[in-house]
Design a protein around this motif. Structure first.
Motif, mmCIF file in Angstrom:
data_model
loop_
_atom_site.group_PDB
_atom_site.id
_atom_site.type_symbol
_atom_site.label_atom_id
_atom_site.label_comp_id
_atom_site.label_asym_id
_atom_site.label_seq_id
_atom_site.Cartn_x
_atom_site.Cartn_y
_atom_site.Cartn_z
ATOM 1 N N GLN A 1 0.833 -1.208 0.000
ATOM 2 C CA GLN A 1 0.000 0.000 0.000
ATOM 3 C C GLN A 1 0.866 1.255 0.000
ATOM 4 O O GLN A 1 0.586 2.220 -0.721
ATOM 5 N N ALA A 2 1.910 1.248 0.804
ATOM 6 C CA ALA A 2 2.806 2.409 0.862
ATOM 7 C C ALA A 2 3.478 2.631 -0.490
ATOM 8 O O ALA A 2 3.628 3.762 -0.944
ATOM 9 N N GLU A 3 3.857 1.545 -1.131
ATOM 10 C CA GLU A 3 4.499 1.646 -2.439
ATOM 11 C C GLU A 3 3.538 2.204 -3.486
ATOM 12 O O GLU A 3 3.909 3.064 -4.287
ATOM 13 N N SER A 4 2.299 1.745 -3.468
ATOM 14 C CA SER A 4 1.327 2.251 -4.443
ATOM 15 C C SER A 4 0.999 3.720 -4.171
ATOM 16 O O SER A 4 0.830 4.502 -5.114
ATOM 17 N N GLN A 5 0.923 4.115 -2.910
ATOM 18 C CA GLN A 5 0.679 5.518 -2.585
ATOM 19 C C GLN A 5 1.840 6.386 -3.048
ATOM 20 O O GLN A 5 1.628 7.488 -3.570
ATOM 21 N N GLU A 6 3.040 5.925 -2.863
ATOM 22 C CA GLU A 6 4.223 6.675 -3.300
ATOM 23 C C GLU A 6 4.227 6.808 -4.825
ATOM 24 O O GLU A 6 4.545 7.866 -5.364
ATOM 25 N N ARG A 7 3.861 5.751 -5.515
ATOM 26 C CA ARG A 7 3.798 5.773 -6.974
ATOM 27 C C ARG A 7 2.746 6.785 -7.445
ATOM 28 O O ARG A 7 2.991 7.569 -8.366
ATOM 29 N N ARG B 1 1.695 9.406 -5.764
ATOM 30 C CA ARG B 1 2.183 10.740 -5.437
ATOM 31 C C ARG B 1 3.172 11.217 -6.496
ATOM 32 O O ARG B 1 3.123 12.367 -6.935
ATOM 33 N N GLN B 2 4.041 10.322 -6.937
ATOM 34 C CA GLN B 2 5.016 10.676 -7.965
ATOM 35 C C GLN B 2 4.335 10.996 -9.295
ATOM 36 O O GLN B 2 4.742 11.923 -9.995
ATOM 37 N N GLU B 3 3.285 10.241 -9.631
ATOM 38 C CA GLU B 3 2.550 10.507 -10.863
ATOM 39 C C GLU B 3 1.869 11.870 -10.799
ATOM 40 O O GLU B 3 1.884 12.630 -11.770
ATOM 41 N N GLU C 1 2.795 14.440 -8.982
ATOM 42 C CA GLU C 1 3.850 15.455 -9.065
ATOM 43 C C GLU C 1 4.300 15.655 -10.506
ATOM 44 O O GLU C 1 4.532 16.784 -10.938
#
Length: 115
Positions: free
Chosen positions: A29-35, A37-39, A41
């Motif tokens: 979940q943390a990885e998908s949220q980070e992904r 967020r990057q998209e 940005e």
């Protein structure tokens, strides 16, 4: 006694497996949220390239160093204005200065006097 110990051992194994599964789910979940967020940005950066001139983007980047929340707020407002169609051409550095002074002037100044 050995039956009780065997049950305890099995229960401990079950609990350890559940804990490891939960940890892997949280990591995913943390990885998908980070992904995501990057998209977001990257999309915001692309929009800013279409809305602002290079000088204006540079000014916002410098302001971001001191007031990141303020710059995020301005970027969101600019993107919304562009989506609505109120921005016809790229915003220059001078136009951005005027916009920044208007937005910064909205804040109330507090003066503290000591007696």
């Amino acid at each position: 006694m050995s039956d009780i110990e065997e049950l305890r051992r099995k229960r401990m194994q079950q609990l350890q497996q559940q804990a490891s599964q939960q940890a892997s789910q949280q990591a995913a979940q943390a990885e998908s949220q980070e992904r995501m967020r990057q998209e977001l940005e990257a999309q915001k950066k692309q929009a800013m390239m279409q809305i602002l001139t290079p000088e204006a983007r540079s000014r916002l980047a410098n302001i971001r160093l001191t007031k990141p929340e303020f710059v995020d707020q301005i970027e969101l407002q600019l993107i919304q204005l562009a989506q609505v169609g109120r921005i016809k051409s790229k915003i220059s550095d001078d136009e951005l200065k005027i916009l920044l002074t208007k937005l910064a002037g909205q804040k109330r100044e507090m003066k503290i006097t000591r007696k």
